[in-house]
Design a protein around this motif. Structure first.
Motif, PDB file in Angstrom:
ATOM      1  N   TYR A  59       1.000  -1.268  -0.017  1.00  0.00           N
ATOM      2  CA  TYR A  59       0.143   0.147   0.114  1.00  0.00           C
ATOM      3  C   TYR A  59       0.816   1.176   0.045  1.00  0.00           C
ATOM      4  CZ  TYR A  59      -4.106  -2.686   0.890  1.00  0.00           C
ATOM      5  OH  TYR A  59      -5.203  -3.823   0.730  1.00  0.00           O
ATOM      6  N   ALA A  60       0.811   2.031  -1.124  1.00  0.00           N
ATOM      7  CA  ALA A  60       1.498   3.166  -0.968  1.00  0.00           C
ATOM      8  C   ALA A  60       0.763   4.400  -0.399  1.00  0.00           C
ATOM      9  CB  ALA A  60       2.015   3.575  -2.585  1.00  0.00           C
ATOM     10  N   ASP A  61       1.123   4.992   0.613  1.00  0.00           N
ATOM     11  CA  ASP A  61       0.193   5.828   1.354  1.00  0.00           C
ATOM     12  C   ASP A  61       1.031   7.296   1.305  1.00  0.00           C
ATOM     13  OD1 ASP A  61      -1.196   7.642   2.988  1.00  0.00           O
ATOM     14  OD2 ASP A  61      -1.582   5.995   4.721  1.00  0.00           O
ATOM     15  N   PRO A  62       0.807   8.076   0.512  1.00  0.00           N
ATOM     16  CA  PRO A  62       1.705   9.625   0.439  1.00  0.00           C
ATOM     17  C   PRO A  62       1.412  10.364   1.841  1.00  0.00           C
ATOM     18  CG  PRO A  62      -0.251   9.603  -1.018  1.00  0.00           C
ATOM     19  CD  PRO A  62      -0.302   8.315  -0.336  1.00  0.00           C
ATOM     20  N   ALA A  63       0.509  10.047   2.695  1.00  0.00           N
ATOM     21  CA  ALA A  63       0.237  10.614   3.911  1.00  0.00           C
ATOM     22  C   ALA A  63       1.340  10.271   4.967  1.00  0.00           C
ATOM     23  CB  ALA A  63      -1.068  10.603   4.427  1.00  0.00           C
ATOM     24  N   LEU A  64       2.071   9.174   4.489  1.00  0.00           N
ATOM     25  CA  LEU A  64       3.081   8.717   5.784  1.00  0.00           C
ATOM     26  C   LEU A  64       4.271   9.454   6.148  1.00  0.00           C
ATOM     27  CD1 LEU A  64       2.820   4.965   5.301  1.00  0.00           C
ATOM     28  CD2 LEU A  64       1.706   6.129   6.834  1.00  0.00           C
ATOM     29  N   ILE A  65       5.109   9.526   7.020  1.00  0.00           N
ATOM     30  CA  ILE A  65       6.144  10.078   6.876  1.00  0.00           C
ATOM     31  C   ILE A  65       7.444   9.632   6.110  1.00  0.00           C
ATOM     32  CG2 ILE A  65       8.222  10.604   8.842  1.00  0.00           C
ATOM     33  CD1 ILE A  65       6.473  10.125  10.910  1.00  0.00           C
ATOM     34  N   PRO A  66       7.958  10.565   5.424  1.00  0.00           N
ATOM     35  CA  PRO A  66       8.868  10.117   4.327  1.00  0.00           C
ATOM     36  C   PRO A  66      10.067   9.619   4.774  1.00  0.00           C
ATOM     37  CG  PRO A  66       8.002  12.396   3.881  1.00  0.00           C
ATOM     38  CD  PRO A  66       7.659  12.325   5.163  1.00  0.00           C
ATOM     39  N   VAL A  67      10.864   8.932   4.057  1.00  0.00           N
ATOM     40  CA  VAL A  67      12.074   8.380   4.460  1.00  0.00           C
ATOM     41  C   VAL A  67      13.054   9.572   4.776  1.00  0.00           C
ATOM     42  CG1 VAL A  67      14.142   7.027   3.751  1.00  0.00           C
ATOM     43  CG2 VAL A  67      11.775   6.576   3.206  1.00  0.00           C
ATOM     44  N   ALA A  68      13.737   9.533   5.993  1.00  0.00           N
ATOM     45  CA  ALA A  68      14.746  10.552   6.279  1.00  0.00           C
ATOM     46  C   ALA A  68      15.701  11.214   4.877  1.00  0.00           C
ATOM     47  CB  ALA A  68      15.540  10.049   7.537  1.00  0.00           C
ATOM     48  N   GLY A  69      15.568  12.329   4.858  1.00  0.00           N
ATOM     49  CA  GLY A  69      16.337  12.846   3.855  1.00  0.00           C
ATOM     50  C   GLY A  69      16.024  12.869   2.441  1.00  0.00           C
ATOM     51  N   THR A  70      14.696  12.408   2.442  1.00  0.00           N
ATOM     52  CA  THR A  70      14.099  12.207   0.940  1.00  0.00           C
ATOM     53  C   THR A  70      12.365  12.949   1.174  1.00  0.00           C
ATOM     54  OG1 THR A  70      13.080  10.073   1.192  1.00  0.00           O
ATOM     55  CG2 THR A  70      15.369  10.188   0.776  1.00  0.00           C
ATOM     56  N   LYS A  71      12.073  12.794   0.039  1.00  0.00           N
ATOM     57  CA  LYS A  71      10.503  13.022  -0.152  1.00  0.00           C
ATOM     58  C   LYS A  71       9.695  11.660  -0.416  1.00  0.00           C
ATOM     59  CE  LYS A  71      10.853  17.995  -1.357  1.00  0.00           C
ATOM     60  NZ  LYS A  71      10.542  19.012  -2.361  1.00  0.00           N
ATOM     61  N   LEU A  72      10.613  10.814  -0.156  1.00  0.00           N
ATOM     62  CA  LEU A  72       9.831   9.457  -0.550  1.00  0.00           C
ATOM     63  C   LEU A  72       9.319   8.723   0.524  1.00  0.00           C
ATOM     64  CD1 LEU A  72      12.967   7.910  -2.825  1.00  0.00           C
ATOM     65  CD2 LEU A  72      10.819   9.270  -3.743  1.00  0.00           C
ATOM     66  N   VAL A  73       7.944   8.003   0.285  1.00  0.00           N
ATOM     67  CA  VAL A  73       7.435   7.156   1.349  1.00  0.00           C
ATOM     68  C   VAL A  73       7.581   5.761   1.145  1.00  0.00           C
ATOM     69  CG1 VAL A  73       5.052   7.085   2.476  1.00  0.00           C
ATOM     70  CG2 VAL A  73       5.772   9.430   1.760  1.00  0.00           C
ATOM     71  N   ALA A  74       7.947   5.121   1.940  1.00  0.00           N
ATOM     72  CA  ALA A  74       8.117   3.534   1.656  1.00  0.00           C
ATOM     73  C   ALA A  74       6.889   3.019   1.826  1.00  0.00           C
ATOM     74  CB  ALA A  74       9.063   3.047   2.740  1.00  0.00           C
ATOM     75  N   PRO A  75       6.369   2.228   0.986  1.00  0.00           N
ATOM     76  CA  PRO A  75       5.011   1.435   0.883  1.00  0.00           C
ATOM     77  C   PRO A  75       4.930   0.659   2.130  1.00  0.00           C
ATOM     78  CG  PRO A  75       5.938   1.312  -1.332  1.00  0.00           C
ATOM     79  CD  PRO A  75       6.783   1.861  -0.336  1.00  0.00           C
ATOM     80  N   VAL A  76       3.624   0.559   2.593  1.00  0.00           N
ATOM     81  CA  VAL A  76       3.262  -0.420   3.725  1.00  0.00           C
ATOM     82  C   VAL A  76       3.047  -1.918   3.082  1.00  0.00           C
ATOM     83  CG1 VAL A  76       1.675  -0.925   5.681  1.00  0.00           C
ATOM     84  CG2 VAL A  76       2.083   1.295   4.930  1.00  0.00           C
ATOM     85  N   ILE A  77       3.538  -2.796   4.003  1.00  0.00           N
ATOM     86  CA  ILE A  77       3.640  -4.026   3.584  1.00  0.00           C
ATOM     87  C   ILE A  77       2.918  -5.169   4.455  1.00  0.00           C
ATOM     88  CG2 ILE A  77       5.898  -3.801   2.132  1.00  0.00           C
ATOM     89  CD1 ILE A  77       7.504  -5.413   4.422  1.00  0.00           C
ATOM     90  N   GLY A  78       2.622  -4.676   5.450  1.00  0.00           N
ATOM     91  CA  GLY A  78       2.006  -5.731   6.439  1.00  0.00           C
ATOM     92  C   GLY A  78       1.718  -5.174   7.945  1.00  0.00           C
TER      93      GLY A  78
END
Length: 778
Positions: free
Chosen positions: A252-271
């Motif tokens: 699940y790609a949820d753009p509302a989550l906290i981005p990876v430190a130092g980036t604007k990317l959000v890691a998808p939820v996997i479980g």
């Protein structure tokens, strides 16, 4: 402007002069002039010295709550919260006003005057032992905001809570049963989580007998929503290489989550981390003796707590449609990108056990013209351990993992209070003290479930001891004016602290190496002042001033690590961690308008050397993440509290309150970016309300509401959101109906979070939850 002892003494002079100059008015007939109780019951006196904002809740308020845990009974109190994440949560930390939800050491919680606050640390992992008493055994909940009485230690910096349990004052038998369900829908988790609670007990108090005995047993069983979610790991080297991992779907790609430190990317939820299967068993016994003016009371309660997280759920599917938990490549490709996925650190299985018991003895009576009360108690962790697997495959195969064990761990507390009235003076003096001790070991295991094949990894241990003496003089300046002066002195010592770890290099490689911390001592003096005055025509006012000192806990002090060669890593802890020192002020103004009582409150607190765990520069100028002092924090705010009784119709009661809080980091040399920023997890606005309407003699309808605005999640104010990982805005609308089928038989049904609003305190709060309850007394 910060307070000093000299400023407090100067203020006391002017306050006394102003009080003497004011004209006297007749005392209010329906309220003790000494107490300003802004919410709740008036049938019994408050059990804590009411300096500053004071609240007392009784059965009328409890009838308006869907209560599963004991701490639920106070969730509508003014400018107050408890971090309860699910039914049966044993990490429920209370907070007052501008207290962070992980600052557990700033709250003093007691049961019948016996301390149940866990001052072994200062975080969500050190909550009060709420489970020592069940909700139906609570007679009264008293709350005092701030450290305005000299009778209590500096841990009252946030506030004080005392739970008064039901006494064996008559012969009776009683029982209560509850059933509840939470339909939960989040990401790929779509389950209905069920639970129940059952309690039974009896009380004996024979005619003309000085003895009384009360005993009860309770079991609570619940399956909660998952507390956390797994996300892919991010690697800049792998991210833009779409085919370097095992192809999977289902994340699940949820753009509302906290981005990876130092980036604007959000890691998808996997479980998810699995539902928490909780089972709590409790046995409680109380023996009382009352003969004339002498009172003796013995309390013993045992609490067994089991938690299982045995069903972590992966949302991922491989090319064949099978559940995917990771493989030897430690990589997975999803939606055109490749991420890391270590199967040894994700989808763990876990078991946890915590057995606690509380024993307390209280003696009260007159001695040589003085009233004397003595308390002695201990709370011990008879067993506390947690076992976890190294990933999913090891979990289901009973393979490798780790076990963490505590013991001996617990605390001893003692209090001696002596009071006497001499003319217009109510004097009080006494001494109290405590010893807190902990010993924790971590082992690697070859069989995680059986905790066998152990190899010790670390051991941490230590003790703290605090002794305090105090004196107070409550002076009745006239029939309507009470001036209370207090002084407290504390002596604190931290000792027997140490750390054991396995060296990885040097002459001791492979061996366990022990290092001991140097002992620490500190002393503090804390003056207090409170002035209460009835102003006539339903008006009353109170001004309270105080200084307070909270000493570091074992967990804050002894938090270090060892270097590979077995020497102390000096950057892993602060050997000179300072106590927190607060300057506090609270002004109250109350007015009665017939059936309506309004109370306004203005409060201020400035804390030097606040202790907090964060990323910042330590004493050596090295950036670390651990407990450090923040130079200065401050909070101020305003509260408006309303009580409505039998208006606009008989049987129609409302308790409502609103609070505005401005809490910020003023100066922090270890992290300049945090200066001038709102302190984390403190909302700017809170609203709580509870409406109870007796529609018929046998039918009561209840509506409860809680709201907190969105706070900062981190110290620097860079993380604000309403999703997993953040501390979010909170809105909860609760309803309940009570039906009295007979004088001693009641049925209740209710819904918590009726609107199914999603809220987060990093972890998810419960979604809509249904409950039905039946209670009987014979």
């Amino acid at each position: 402007m910060p307070f000093t002892v000299r400023a407090v003494l100067r203020a006391s002079f002017y306050v006394v002069a102003a009080a003497i100059a004011l004209p006297a008015h007749a005392a209010d007939d329906d309220q003790n002039k000494d107490d300003i109780l802004v919410v709740g019951q008036k049938d019994a006196p408050i059990s804590i010295e009411p300096r500053g904002l004071s609240v007392s809740l009784g059965q009328d308020q409890f009838d308006g709550v869907n209560a599963f845990n004991t701490e639920d009974l106070i969730k509508y109190a003014p400018d107050f919260f408890v971090r309860t994440r699910y039914i049966g949560d044993n990490n429920a930390v209370p907070g007052f006003r501008g207290t962070h939800s992980a600052q557990s050491a700033r709250s003093l919680v007691m049961v019948d005057g016996f301390v149940v606050s866990n001052f072994l640390g200062n975080s969500f992992g050190f909550p009060p032992a709420w489970g020592i008493v069940s909700p139906t055994e609570v007679k009264q909940f008293d709350i005092v905001y701030g450290p305005y009485s000299a009778r209590y230690p500096g841990n009252s910096m946030g506030g004080i809570v005392n739970i008064t349990t039901r006494a064996p004052d008559r012969n009776e038998a009683f029982g209560t049963v509850q059933a509840f369900v939470q339909p939960y829908r989040q990401y790929g988790t779509r389950d209905d989580f069920y639970g129940y609670a059952a309690e039974a007990g009896f009380a004996l108090n024979g005619d003309n007998s000085p003895f009384g005995f009360r005993a009860s047993v309770r079991r609570l069983r619940n399956d909660s929503q998952p507390m956390q979610y797994y996300q892919f790991g991010y690697s800049a080297a792998l991210y833009d290489r779409p085919n370097d991992g095992t192809p999977v779907t289902g994340a699940y790609a949820d753009p509302a989550l906290i981005p990876v430190a130092g980036t604007k990317l959000v890691a998808p939820v996997i479980g998810d981390y699995s539902s928490v299967a909780t089972r709590q068993d409790q046995v409680r016994a109380q023996l009382r003796f009352d003969q004339g003016e002498f009172h003796a009371e013995a309390l013993f309660t045992y609490w067994w707590n089991r938690e299982e997280t045995l069903h972590p759920k992966t949302y991922l599917r491989d090319a064949a449609g099978n559940p995917f938990y990771g493989d030897a490549t430690q990589r997975a490709s999803f939606d055109g990108h490749t991420y890391t996925l270590n199967p040894a650190t994700n989808f763990r299985l876990g078991l946890a056990a915590k057995d606690e018991w509380l024993a307390g003895l209280k003696l009260e009576g007159p001695v040589a013209g003085f009233d004397v009360r003595a308390n002695l108690s201990t709370l011990r962790f008879d067993r506390q351990e947690s076992r976890s697997s190294n990933g999913y495959a090891a979990g289901i195969a009973n393979g490798a993992g780790q076990v963490t064990e505590q013991g001996p761990t617990g605390w001893y507390t003692g209090d001696l209070l002596v009071t006497r009235t001499l003319g217009s003076h109510d004097i009080a003096f006494g001494v109290n003290g405590n010893i807190y001790e902990t010993d924790q070991s971590v082992f690697d295991t070859t069989n995680w479930r059986a905790a066998s094949g152990r190899t010790q990894r670390t051991r941490t241990f230590g003790r703290t001891r605090t002794i305090g003496v105090f004196a107070e003089d409550a002076i009745a300046l006239d029939a309507d004016t009470l001036l209370t002066l207090g002084l407290r002195a504390d002596w604190w010592r931290a000792y027997d602290g140490g750390l054991t770890a396995r060296a990885t290099s040097g002459a001791q490689a492979g061996q366990l190496v022990m290092q001991r911390y140097a002992a620490r001592t500190e002393a503090a003096f804390s003056p207090k002042l409170a002035l209460k005055r009835g102003l006539g025509d339903g008006w009353a006012a109170e001004l309270s001033l105080a200084l307070a000192t909270r000493f570091p806990t074992v967990g804050e002090l002894f938090q270090g690590s060892l270097n590979g060669d077995g020497s102390f890593n000096r950057n892993s802890f602060d050997p000179n961690l300072k106590p927190e020192k607060s300057s506090d002020a609270n002004f109250l103004l109350r007015k009665r308008f017939g059936p309506v009582t309004l109370t306004g409150s203005l409060f201020y607190q400035r804390i030097r050397d606040a202790i907090f765990s964060y990323v910042g520069f330590n004493q050596a100028g090295v950036s670390t993440s651990n407990f450090k002092n923040i130079d200065v924090t401050r909070q101020y705010g305003a509260e408006l509290i309303a009580e409505v009784r039998n208006w606009p119709a008989r049987g129609f009661d409302i308790d409502a309150n609103a609070a505005w809080i401005d809490a910020e980091t003023v100066r922090n040399r270890a992290d300049r970016a945090s200066e001038g920023v709102q302190f984390p997890r403190i909302p700017s606005w809170r609203f709580n309300g509870n409406l109870r309407w007796r529609l018929l003699p046998s039918l009561q309808a209840v509506v409860g509401v809680r709201y907190a605005s969105r706070p900062n999640t981190d110290l620097d104010g860079l993380q604000r959101g309403d999703a997993y990982g953040y501390t979010s805005e909170l809105f909860a609308l609760d309803v309940k109906a009570n039906v009295d089928l007979a004088r001693n038989l009641r049925l209740s049904a209710g819904v918590n979070n009726l609107t199914n609003d999603s809220a987060w305190v990093f972890h998810p709060y419960p979604q809509r939850t249904f409950v039905i309850e039946a209670g009987i007394k014979l």
